[in-house]
Write an enzyme that holds these catalytic residues in place. Structure first.
Site, PDB file in Angstrom:
ATOM      1  N   LYS A   1     101.819  32.572  52.296  1.00 13.47           N
ATOM      2  CA  LYS A   1     102.449  33.893  52.174  1.00 13.47           C
ATOM      3  C   LYS A   1     103.086  34.292  53.501  1.00 13.47           C
ATOM      4  O   LYS A   1     104.198  34.814  53.535  1.00 13.47           O
ATOM      5  CB  LYS A   1     101.415  34.932  51.703  1.00 13.47           C
ATOM      6  CG  LYS A   1     101.058  34.712  50.231  1.00 13.47           C
ATOM      7  CD  LYS A   1      99.851  35.496  49.759  1.00 13.47           C
ATOM      8  CE  LYS A   1      99.492  35.076  48.327  1.00 13.47           C
ATOM      9  NZ  LYS A   1      98.302  35.709  47.792  1.00 13.47           N
TER      10      LYS A   1
ATOM     11  N   GLN B   1      93.718  39.352  49.939  1.00 13.90           N
ATOM     12  CA  GLN B   1      93.572  38.068  49.255  1.00 13.90           C
ATOM     13  C   GLN B   1      92.271  38.057  48.444  1.00 13.90           C
ATOM     14  O   GLN B   1      91.194  38.302  48.978  1.00 13.90           O
ATOM     15  CB  GLN B   1      93.586  36.928  50.295  1.00 13.90           C
ATOM     16  CG  GLN B   1      93.537  35.543  49.690  1.00 13.90           C
ATOM     17  CD  GLN B   1      94.769  35.224  48.848  1.00 13.90           C
ATOM     18  OE1 GLN B   1      95.894  35.490  49.208  1.00 13.90           O
ATOM     19  NE2 GLN B   1      94.548  34.630  47.678  1.00 13.90           N
TER      20      GLN B   1
ATOM     21  N   ASP C   1     101.129  43.370  45.252  1.00 18.61           N
ATOM     22  CA  ASP C   1     100.527  42.446  44.270  1.00 18.61           C
ATOM     23  C   ASP C   1     100.662  42.997  42.849  1.00 18.61           C
ATOM     24  O   ASP C   1     100.477  42.264  41.872  1.00 18.61           O
ATOM     25  CB  ASP C   1      99.034  42.238  44.583  1.00 18.61           C
ATOM     26  CG  ASP C   1      98.767  40.908  45.268  1.00 18.61           C
ATOM     27  OD1 ASP C   1      99.596  39.988  45.120  1.00 18.61           O
ATOM     28  OD2 ASP C   1      97.726  40.793  45.936  1.00 18.61           O
TER      29      ASP C   1
END
Ligand code: NAD
Length: 277
Positions: free
Chosen positions: A49, A93, A116
């Site tokens: 990422k 995460q 997200d």
């Protein structure tokens, strides 16, 4: 002969488009990436990422917290990042260690920075067709279909799996694109029969090679979300590719299908967050 849907190529095209847009419009964006503990798979995802941010020309700020970080400490960091105008997107995460309630964490991220797309407000916006962040994996699948000239409108779409991050948002997105959508799950009766109806079959079941040719209508488009490491070290999906592919009109491989799209769509969301501000 089936078409192989090349997620690697399509994701690179998307990232190149974003890179151009960031440069042309002088977009300033920074993604905060939080990892709690040092799970090796999570470290690889986080690294990828950060690399993608660098590639498209946006900043990333890493927060690598020890495994024993408390829920309160993590929530406090999220509060600080929510209030920090130099941060456009916040990503925690997953999975987080067991002593931390992931729902509480997701709910604490500002919906304006929820790149997200997991926050209930983001999911609600998706459900009622309003502007908001969409979960990256299903959003990536829609891009794969569109950029491979697969029309969704009026098609029988069957999604196997009803998780909050893949199955449910996938079904909502297919519906928003005018598909006729069925969602299957572990309690579905006669799964093969339902799947066999599908013009577009999305497998997000989390079981290696479970979907064989018996589940697939001749000429269907098959999207494989699963990622599993086999004993021989190679990756495979939820779909038994060799068995299924000859019966499809188009199919995604694993690796190189859905996987690379998730990060590309995260970058789309980061740029969107910067533009919305
Ligand atoms: P999950 O375990 O949360 O959900 C699996 C779903 O499959 C559940 O809703 C369950 O009801 C259903 N299911 C389980 N067994 C079934 C059966 N026998 N018949 C019918 N339905 C059944 O998994 P998830 O987070 O949605 O992920 C699914 C897969 O996608 C996993 O392999 C995961 O690793 C992968 N994944 C890939 C990406 C990517 O970027 N490519 C992103 C997220 C998840």
């Amino acid at each position: 002969m089936y078409k192989l849907i090349d997620g690697k190529l399509i994701s690179t095209t998307i990232k190149d488009e974003l890179k151009q847009e960031v440069a042309d419009k002088n977009i300033k964006a920074t993604l905060a990436v939080i990892q709690v503990g040092n799970d090796p798979a999570s470290s690889v995802y986080v690294g990828n990422k950060k690399k993608a941010c660098e590639y498209i020309g946006i900043g990333s700020k890493s927060f690598e917290l020890p495994e024993e970080t408390t829920e309160e400490e993590l929530l406090k960091l999220i509060d600080e990042l929510n209030a920090d105008d130099s941060i456009n997107g916040i990503l925690v995460q997953l999975p987080v260690p067991k002593h931390i309630d992931d729902e509480k964490i997701i709910n604490r991220i500002s919906p304006l920075k929820d790149v997200d797309g997991f926050h209930p407000e983001s999911v609600g916006n998706l459900c009622i067709g309003q502007e908001g962040f969409v979960s990256c994996t299903p959003a990536g699948i829609i891009e794969l279909l569109k950029r491979s000239d697969v029309s969704i409108e009026g098609k029988e779409c069957v999604v196997i799996g009803r998780s909050n991050i893949v199955g449910k948002p996938m079904a909502l997105l297919l519906l928003a694109n005018n598909g006729t959508v069925t969602v299957c799950h572990s309690r579905t009766k006669d799964l093969k029969k339902v799947c066999k109806r599908a013009d577009i079959l999305v497998a997000a079941v989390g079981k290696p090679k479970m979907i064989t040719a018996e589940y697939v209508k001749e000429g269907a488009v098959v999207i494989d979300v699963g990622i599993h490491r086999m004993d021989n070290g190679k990756l495979c999906g939820d779909v038994d590719f060799d068995d299924v592919a000859p019966h499809t009109s188009a199919i995604t491989p694993v690796p190189g299908g859905v996987g690379p799209m998730t990060i590309a769509m995260l970058m789309v969301n980061c740029v969107k967050a910067a533009k919305r501000r």
